[in-house]
Write an enzyme that holds these catalytic residues in place. Sequence first.
Site, PDB file in Angstrom:
ATOM      1  N   CYS A  32     -45.657 -35.560  85.822  1.00  0.00           N
ATOM      2  CA  CYS A  32     -46.087 -36.539  85.779  1.00  0.00           C
ATOM      3  C   CYS A  32     -46.373 -37.815  86.306  1.00  0.00           C
ATOM      4  CB  CYS A  32     -44.388 -37.117  83.881  1.00  0.00           C
ATOM      5  SG  CYS A  32     -45.398 -38.825  84.085  1.00  0.00           S
ATOM      6  N   CYS A  35     -43.811 -40.733  85.452  1.00  0.00           N
ATOM      7  CA  CYS A  35     -42.886 -41.093  85.708  1.00  0.00           C
ATOM      8  C   CYS A  35     -42.769 -41.073  87.748  1.00  0.00           C
ATOM      9  CB  CYS A  35     -42.261 -39.218  85.895  1.00  0.00           C
ATOM     10  SG  CYS A  35     -42.832 -39.117  84.124  1.00  0.00           S
TER      11      CYS A  35
END
Length: 108
Positions: A32, A35
Amino acid sequence: MSAPITVTDATFDELVLKSDTPVLVDFWADWCGPCKMIAPVLDAIAAEQDGKITIAKMDYDQNPQTPNKFGVLGLPTLLLFKDGAVAEQIVGAKPKRALLKTLEPHLA
């Protein structure tokens, strides 16, 4: 100076739900991109707000039970737990100022 803690399905109840201070749980994954963008922001908040809030990180892929239990579908999702319940939900990477604005009413 405090740093984010790591929580798992096995330690979630003890470290998050039973915490005396609010806990912001970052549901993240290696794949991700957003993230990774938000990680340094959370590190800074953990250091600056030490004692007022705990920042916890949970690997979404390795801990399927907890994200499923709380309906986490997109990453990153940040859930703020206060007194064992979800007090706020933030989806997506946000700038530090926006995160703090959401968190401040809940800080001790």
